[in-house]
Design an enzyme around this catalytic site. Structure first.
Site, PDB file in Angstrom:
ATOM      1  CG  ASP A  25      -2.289   0.539   1.001  1.00 33.46           C
ATOM      2  OD1 ASP A  25      -2.442   1.355   0.063  1.00 33.46           O
ATOM      3  OD2 ASP A  25      -3.219   0.213   1.770  1.00 33.46           O
ATOM      4  CG  ASP A  32      -9.281   2.451  -0.551  1.00 31.83           C
ATOM      5  OD1 ASP A  32      -8.339   2.191  -1.315  1.00 31.83           O
ATOM      6  OD2 ASP A  32      -9.185   2.431   0.691  1.00 31.83           O
TER       7      ASP A  32
END
Length: 371
Positions: free
Chosen positions: A134, A191
């Site tokens: 990430d 997201d």
């Protein structure tokens, strides 16, 4: 694939599996993961292709150990990650784990900046098959996406264990332009949320990216929200249809231990999955957009064509497309509804269907050759 990037064979079709984040966030444990692995087997999802069990953020202990190694939270994972990995493998599944490129993970746990090679070796020693990296807590470091993930790619390739590499920097540095030479999949935007507007926004981000995807290298619009409750079953069916057309990784994000029959039917629809997993690896493209009506097309390995008709708005849409508009010559073609798993029409010129609000029809077209 258009970029001339060598393939290593780890992801010849888009990876399929389950990730803990969308449904459980940081509330994860060894018990949850093993119950999920069992449910993947018992529900038929493993046999449908869902093989990776990926633990996202919050598995970590709050500090590295005295040797500087990442360690698991032993309250939540009492037997440790190597034991858990072995249990997942024993079920015929593969093990995935998360870390972050910055100083801390998104949940504030120790991350991997400056420890890339060490942490890749740690994951390899735990039997990890899929590594997600990430992008949180990178801004203050001034990190550059291409350089950072090149370091990661070298670390993973040098760790002694083949691992699918999932690059998750949210599309900040246009990863489709450089990530195919480094990893197997890369996030193309922020997201996803479990809402129709978020689904449509995510879809729009994919429309110009088809040329960058192919075997071993996939655009990743994000994990699936199917079954998480924010949309209707019809909207989830549209969601799954779109991801199939996009040749997207299919990473379920629901509670598979307690999913409804409708959710299971969506996630295991065999002919929809076959489109997603088509070995040609050609991502679909949007060939028409008129207000709330869209048509997407995808070439398949056997010479047939997948076509999706999408009604984005709150009203039904009569949507049609001619074979010529799809780049096909006129001629008799069999239209197959892949959700119903049945041939539904034959036509010489094109296709026209009534589509419900927020709905999609997903069909394949094949030439009607005489017996």
């Amino acid at each position: 694939m258009g970029l001339g990037v060598p393939s290593d064979g780890l992801a010849p079709t888009p990876p399929m599996g389950w990730n803990s984040w969308n449904r459980f966030g940081p509330f994860i444990s060894e018990k949850l993961v093993l119950e999920t692995a069992d449910a993947l087997v018992e529900s038929g999802m493993r046999d449908a292709g869902y093989r990776y069990v990926v633990i996202d953020d919050a598995w970590e202990e709050s500090l590295r150990d005295e040797d500087g190694e990442l360690r698991e939270n032993r309250w939540a994972f009492p037997h440790g990650m190597r034991w858990l990995s072995d249990e997942i493998h024993r079920r015929g599944l593969r093990f995935g784990l998360y870390t972050c490129a910055g100083t801390h993970t998104c949940q504030g746990y120790p991350a991997s900046h400056g420890c890339e090679a060490r942490d890749a070796r740690r994951f390899a020693g735990w039997g990890v098959d899929f590594m997600k990296v990430d992008w949180c807590h990178t801004r203050d470091l001034g990190l550059d996406g291409p350089a950072t993930y090149a370091t990661w790619s070298e670390a993973i390739r040098g760790c002694g264990r083949p691992m699918v590499f999932s690059i998750c920097e949210w599309g900040r540095h246009r990863p489709w332009e450089w990530a195919p030479s480094l990893g197997h999949m890369w996030r193309t935007g922020p997201d996803i949320l479990d809402t129709w507007p978020s689904l449509m926004d995510t879809l729009d981000r994919q429309a110009a990216l088809a040329a960058f995807a192919g075997p071993d290298h996939w655009n990743d619009p994000d994990m699936l929200e199917v079954g998480n409750g924010g949309m209707s079953d019809d909207e989830y069916r549209t969601h799954f249809s779109l991801w199939a057309m996009l040749a997207a990784p299919l990473m379920a994000g629901n509670d598979v231990r307690a999913m409804s029959d409708a959710t299971r039917a969506i996630l295991t629809a065999p002919e929809v999955i076959a489109i997603d997993q088509d070995p040609l690896g050609r991502q679909g493209t949007r060939v028409r957009k008129d207000a709330d009506a869209e048509v997407w097309s995808r070439q398949l390995a056997d010479g047939s064509r997948a076509v999706l008709l999408l009604a984005r708005g709150s009203a039904p849409q009569r949507i049609g497309i001619t074979w010529r508009a799809l780049g096909l010559e006129p001629g008799s073609r069999i239209v197959r509804d892949v959700w119903e798993r049945a041939d539904v029409a034959r036509d010489d010129e094109g296709l026209e269907l009534e589509i419900a609000p927020h709905g999609a029809a997903l069909v394949t077209l094949r030439t009607n050759t005489p017996a």
